[in-house]
Design a protein around this motif. Structure first.
Motif, PDB file in Angstrom:
ATOM      1  N   THR A  38       0.834  -1.205   0.000  1.00 38.97           N
ATOM      2  CA  THR A  38       0.000   0.000   0.000  1.00 38.97           C
ATOM      3  C   THR A  38       0.868   1.254   0.000  1.00 38.97           C
ATOM      4  OG1 THR A  38      -1.758  -1.166   1.199  1.00 38.97           O
ATOM      5  CG2 THR A  38      -1.814   1.240   1.231  1.00 38.97           C
ATOM      6  N   ARG A  41       2.444   1.675  -3.540  1.00 45.46           N
ATOM      7  CA  ARG A  41       1.480   2.205  -4.498  1.00 45.46           C
ATOM      8  C   ARG A  41       1.252   3.700  -4.278  1.00 45.46           C
ATOM      9  NH1 ARG A  41      -3.576  -1.182  -3.281  1.00 45.46           N
ATOM     10  NH2 ARG A  41      -4.514   0.575  -4.402  1.00 45.46           N
ATOM     11  N   SER A  42       1.148   4.089  -3.012  1.00 51.58           N
ATOM     12  CA  SER A  42       0.910   5.495  -2.706  1.00 51.58           C
ATOM     13  C   SER A  42       2.100   6.360  -3.110  1.00 51.58           C
ATOM     14  CB  SER A  42       0.629   5.646  -1.204  1.00 51.58           C
ATOM     15  OG  SER A  42       0.482   6.996  -0.844  1.00 51.58           O
ATOM     16  N   HIS A  43       3.306   5.856  -2.885  1.00 54.83           N
ATOM     17  CA  HIS A  43       4.517   6.623  -3.180  1.00 54.83           C
ATOM     18  C   HIS A  43       4.642   6.909  -4.673  1.00 54.83           C
ATOM     19  CE1 HIS A  43       8.638   8.015  -2.389  1.00 54.83           C
ATOM     20  NE2 HIS A  43       8.959   7.420  -3.528  1.00 54.83           N
ATOM     21  N   GLY A  45       2.134   6.504  -6.952  1.00 48.97           N
ATOM     22  CA  GLY A  45       0.870   6.832  -7.596  1.00 48.97           C
ATOM     23  C   GLY A  45       0.369   5.739  -8.520  1.00 48.97           C
TER      24      GLY A  45
END
Length: 234
Positions: A38, A41-43, A45
């Motif tokens: 997670t 993915r956030s880092h 994008g």
């Protein structure tokens, strides 16, 4: 929770507590992987799209799997003989650069030209790299060593008794005392091993010069070709 176990033969069955602890360990590991994925993915994008599990999803990414198989068969068979993970990573990077000039199947252009077309459509990378290491807070023992995942690594003797932070990566271990990097080692793969840096022991060897001749750190430095004239003069 009630666990029912059926065993045959003479093997002693594990206790219910052991089974529950094992399940808890698996659950904790899965939770850790999920949190890291997670964060990844956030880092970057990433909008993730998942394939179907098992045989049902085998055809959803056949091109990717096929190219991975091609790379393995052409570069990893027979298995390369290397002295370190760093050497293997360098070899893989070189093969990857050479493959940019390869044509896949009957396509008219090489891989590098297709990527040049796709590059402007990709999002820019973040300014900061994503941290993939696992962080440990460890106390330095009396032999100026820390224990990480069943293996031991040396740190400078001045840190004995203090708590340091160790960042474990796939191929290396980096140790920090406060905000300063104090040690960096190639990661040990097998269990129960020890990696020592002769420089970490020099302060202690000044007080006990007779211990140098039989020091494990000296033996490792010589076998790795890291025993320099500076060490000899010391």
């Amino acid at each position: 929770m009630i666990v029912s176990l059926v065993y045959r033969g003479t093997r002693k069955p594990p206790s219910v507590a052991a089974v529950l602890l094992r399940r808890r360990a698996v659950k904790d590991a899965e939770s850790l992987v999920l949190r890291q994925w997670t964060a990844f993915r956030s880092h970057y994008g990433i909008d993730a799209a998942y394939c179907l599990p098992g045989v049902e999803g085998a055809r959803e990414k056949g091109g990717v799997e096929g190219q991975i198989g091609w790379f393995r068969r052409n570069h990893m068979v027979p298995v390369p003989e290397v002295a370190s993970l760093a050497q293997l990573n360098a070899m893989i990077e070189q093969w990857d650069e050479e493959d940019e000039q390869r044509r896949i199947g009957s396509r008219p252009r090489p891989v590098s030209e297709y990527f040049a077309v796709e590059r402007p459509l990709l999002q820019p990378l973040p300014d900061e790299p994503f941290e993939t290491g696992r962080l440990f807070s460890l106390r330095v023992g009396g032999f100026s060593q820390i224990s990480v995942r069943t293996n031991r690594y040396s740190v400078p003797v001045r840190l004995i008794g203090r708590t340091v932070r160790a960042l474990l990566h796939v191929s290396e271990l980096v140790v920090y005392g406060g905000q300063q990097e104090v040690a960096r080692h190639e990661r040990l793969i097998a269990k129960g091993q020890t990696r020592l840096d002769l420089d970490h022991s020099l302060e202690a060897l000044v007080r006990k010069p007779g211990a140098l001749s039989g020091a494990t750190a000296l033996e490792q430095a010589r076998s790795a070709g890291k025993f320099t004239p500076v060490h000899d003069a010391w």
